[in-house]
Design a protein around this motif. Structure first.
Motif, short mmCIF file in Angstrom:
data_model
loop_
_atom_site.label_atom_id
_atom_site.label_comp_id
_atom_site.label_asym_id
_atom_site.label_seq_id
_atom_site.Cartn_x
_atom_site.Cartn_y
_atom_site.Cartn_z
N ARG A 38 4.08 -0.33 -7.88
CA ARG A 38 4.77 -0.23 -6.59
C ARG A 38 5.03 -1.63 -6.10
O ARG A 38 4.12 -2.47 -6.14
CB ARG A 38 3.83 0.47 -5.59
N PRO B 73 0.82 -1.21 0.00
CA PRO B 73 0.00 0.00 0.00
C PRO B 73 0.86 1.26 0.00
O PRO B 73 1.92 1.31 0.61
CB PRO B 73 -0.81 -0.11 1.29
N SER B 74 0.41 2.24 -0.72
CA SER B 74 1.00 3.58 -0.67
C SER B 74 -0.08 4.51 -1.18
O SER B 74 -0.09 4.90 -2.34
CB SER B 74 2.24 3.66 -1.55
N THR B 75 -1.00 4.82 -0.29
CA THR B 75 -2.21 5.53 -0.68
C THR B 75 -1.92 6.83 -1.39
O THR B 75 -2.51 7.14 -2.42
CB THR B 75 -3.08 5.81 0.55
N ARG B 76 -1.02 7.62 -0.83
CA ARG B 76 -0.75 8.93 -1.40
C ARG B 76 -0.26 8.81 -2.84
O ARG B 76 -0.77 9.49 -3.74
CB ARG B 76 0.32 9.64 -0.57
N GLU C 201 -3.77 8.17 -9.76
CA GLU C 201 -5.14 8.00 -10.23
C GLU C 201 -5.80 9.34 -10.53
O GLU C 201 -6.47 9.50 -11.56
CB GLU C 201 -5.94 7.20 -9.18
N PHE D 91 -4.92 -3.05 -8.67
CA PHE D 91 -5.08 -3.61 -7.33
C PHE D 91 -4.12 -2.90 -6.41
O PHE D 91 -3.15 -2.30 -6.85
CB PHE D 91 -4.84 -5.13 -7.32
N HIS D 92 -4.43 -2.94 -5.11
CA HIS D 92 -3.49 -2.29 -4.21
C HIS D 92 -3.18 -3.11 -2.98
O HIS D 92 -2.89 -2.57 -1.93
CB HIS D 92 -3.90 -0.86 -3.85
N GLU D 93 -3.17 -4.41 -3.15
CA GLU D 93 -2.68 -5.28 -2.10
C GLU D 93 -2.24 -6.56 -2.73
O GLU D 93 -2.97 -7.16 -3.49
CB GLU D 93 -3.77 -5.57 -1.09
N LEU E 270 6.14 13.48 2.69
CA LEU E 270 4.94 12.99 3.35
C LEU E 270 4.81 11.47 3.20
O LEU E 270 5.35 10.90 2.29
CB LEU E 270 3.67 13.69 2.85
N PRO E 271 4.08 10.75 4.03
CA PRO E 271 3.44 11.28 5.22
C PRO E 271 4.44 11.66 6.32
O PRO E 271 5.50 11.09 6.41
CB PRO E 271 2.57 10.10 5.68
N ARG F 5 -0.54 6.27 -4.91
CA ARG F 5 -1.57 5.69 -5.77
C ARG F 5 -2.63 6.73 -6.14
O ARG F 5 -2.98 6.90 -7.31
CB ARG F 5 -2.24 4.50 -5.07
N LEU F 6 -3.14 7.45 -5.14
CA LEU F 6 -4.18 8.44 -5.42
C LEU F 6 -3.65 9.56 -6.31
O LEU F 6 -4.38 10.13 -7.12
CB LEU F 6 -4.77 9.01 -4.13
N SER F 7 -2.36 9.87 -6.17
CA SER F 7 -1.76 10.90 -7.01
C SER F 7 -1.79 10.45 -8.48
O SER F 7 -2.19 11.21 -9.37
CB SER F 7 -0.34 11.18 -6.55
#
Lengths: 305, 305, 305
Positions: free
Chosen positions: A102, A49-52, A58, A71-73, A265-266, A54-56
């Motif tokens: 990632r 996971p690396s939400t930041r 997307e 997928f993210h896991e 960040l984070p 990934r969302l960047s």
């Protein structure tokens, strides 16, 4: 011949400058780009996971009018059935026009890029490369200071394990008249390889110090990173040292009025939230830059004009 | 009256041929289909992970101009609050125009289809049915050989538990002059029910053999599946046998020049990667076929012209 | 000045009525709204799973022509790296135009809304608030009964811990001539605070009873909730009482012909599936109302005409 981005050095300085110029044009004229990737699809293959990040990616694709899948896991992917990264990459090439990957293992995105039939972007592989973070940092500095040369760049915190700092040093050292101030506890100094291969070999001016406060007045850029407890040999050293590398309003008193404070960040506590509203705090604007440079990169790799 | 696809036998041979024809038209003229499902939504309800199948459905819907929502882990769904599959299906009918459901329990998609008010596609239920895989295989064979009749089809590996092979035999046996060569270790022969209900009852010509090498020269199609260690009674048998069912360049020496090698993927090691660049290796083109046949299926079930 | 929705009382009665009117217009003329949020993005930040609520928000945004990104498990978010909800909210503001947040901790969405630079919708925070469920309930009652005043509203089940019931009482008590019948086991009566602060202070007529059957004949609305085993002090009480609060066709015999049965879903067994096809069963239509009221809310907070 498809292009990938695995390592920041895959790009020439000219290409980086073009990406930055493109990102700045996107910032100026977002409406021009809203349909540029219509009917294109980005796959975000995040084995950790690396939400930041990934969302960047997307949001970048959506702002270009494209679609996103992935997928993210690791456990929700075919990886659990023993499929190789190479096979996954080749398969996903049937479903998407570009891949951002990632992976906890160094080199996995490179392997993927060799079998994929679409461009692959390394979105971070272990402690190795994370080229879009470096591009983000460069765009942020360019936006904040108006230039990438003739700057005094302070890097503070864990300079031993912090890959973003090593990449930033590598990328910035390609611009003229950049000076580095490397601020860290003794235990977390930049590795010998960074000193010899990046700084000394290229004749880059730098100094090392353990004091953020002493370094502060001369800095144009302050790139903060986290000092993690588990990096220290003993708890005593950690407790004794950690506060020295936490940025507070007090430590900023001697800083230049136009200092630019960056952070990948984070953050946990290495920058006091009391600084968030200081105009010199750039780290949330840096997040925005991350989206815009990824838009520029996607356009380049998809060869969309 | 809505249509669902739970079992491949829900479709007549004529309907399958229509789907294949539609998929081939999509391959020829993708631009015609780019907006066909504008304002439509596909829900992918995956109670167990199956990345390849999920991404195939999602990319299919995106290439038709539609949207996608859903979940891909039981624990992130309302199922953890004890909701029945029937209630979830009825609820999701409020959010989407069509549902693709994967479930570890046999029969769950059928139950869902009875309560859903929108079409439900079975995307695999336990060791039971997986009709879109079979449609994928048929389209691939049609694309590679130009026909679905008059073929010698070798099925190799675990023919006992491999549901994709059983479905393929069922579907292919509806076309004239198809002959099967069933290649497996003694322990993993096709079940008696497949032999009697599908092959013998329909008067289909077939032979069983334990030797891939002996079977090779006569084959037009070679459908490979994995021989899993856990299927064997003892480790010795597994070790002794496993290499016999791994496809290598050496074993291909006696194959026809226009053999088509299929595999439902993911593979582990049952096809040597040295074969990937052989023009007879069709398994990545098969992935593409999976996307196009799902596009055709979505169009049919949504009654979009 | 951006608007958030954290608590249903953030909205005036006039605003609620406007949202309901907008939702009804969307139901009448969905094609008018299909592109209203083109180029807008919704972030669904779900720190705990709630598939129904998440899919409702996502389908709402898609039906407005917008896009969706986000995460739906804490462990797949930056939260695992120790990032605060405030930092996540501020960061995600760079990627999306509006945020829907679900969090197990009370107050988290409020904290998020203070740092986010885009509107934040509370999609449920612990046992606290869930304002879009209340809006859903109000729209459903309006659609089913044609009005929100002059109704006898039965609330049945766990009235002690069931937050949706408390919010519904709060919201409905703002309309004239509403009477409540509170039906629960002794152990699960509404809390004292609801009785004094919402009902008695506002002079709302209500009665409490333990008998669903006695209450039934007078009800215009029956709002069912689940009686969870773990709420009882001992197993004996649970076994003795649970059937009293399960709605069956038998218990409906004395109900009004135009009773409206609501349930926030998911249900386990508190409403017999034999009732699903009774025209008085509104809970699946309620799911649809949930989507439409969220569309209206997104339009309002994004200030889209």
């Amino acid at each position: 011949m498809k292009r990938d981005l695995i390592d920041i050095t895959d790009l020439t300085v000219e290409e980086i400058d073009e990406l930055i110029a493109k990102a700045e044009d996107i910032i100026e004229h977002p409406e021009v780009y809203r349909e540029k990737c219509r009917y294109k699809k980005l796959a975000t293959l995040f084995y950790e996971p690396s939400t930041r990040t990934r969302l960047s990616f997307e949001s970048a694709m959506y702002e270009l009018g494209g679609q996103v899948l992935g997928f993210h896991e690791a456990q929700s992917s075919s990886a659990t059935k023993g499929e190789s990264v190479a096979d996954t990459a080749r398969t996903v090439s049937c479903f998407a026009d570009i891949i951002a990957m990632r992976h906890p293992k160094e080199g996995a995105p490179l392997v993927a890029s060799m079998k994929a039939t679409v461009p692959v972007i390394n979105a971070g592989d272990g402690g190795h490369h994370h080229p879009t973070q470096t591009l983000t940092d460069l765009l942020t500095i360019k936006r904040e200071k108006g230039r990438l040369d003739s700057l005094v760049v302070g890097c503070c915190g864990d300079l031993k394990f912090g890959r973003t700092v090593h990449s930033l040093i590598g990328a910035m050292s390609r611009y003229p008249n950049v000076r580095f101030v490397l601020i860290s506890p003794e235990e977390l100094r930049v590795p010998e390889s960074v000193r010899t291969d990046l700084l000394e070999k290229n004749g880059i001016d730098y100094e090392e110090t353990t004091s953020l406060e002493e370094a502060m007045p001369q800095l144009d850029i302050l790139y903060m990173t986290r000092v993690q407890r588990e990096r220290f040999f003993n708890e005593d050293d950690y407790v004794r040292l950690k506060d020295s590398y936490i940025l507070t309003p007090d430590k900023l008193r001697t800083a230049k009025w136009d200092l630019a404070i960056l952070h990948p960040l984070p953050r946990v506590n290495e920058i006091s939230i009391a600084i968030d509203d200081d105009p010199r705090a750039c780290y949330f604007r840096q997040v925005l830059c991350g989206k815009f440079i990824r838009m520029a990169l996607i356009l380049k790799l998809l060869e969309v004009e």
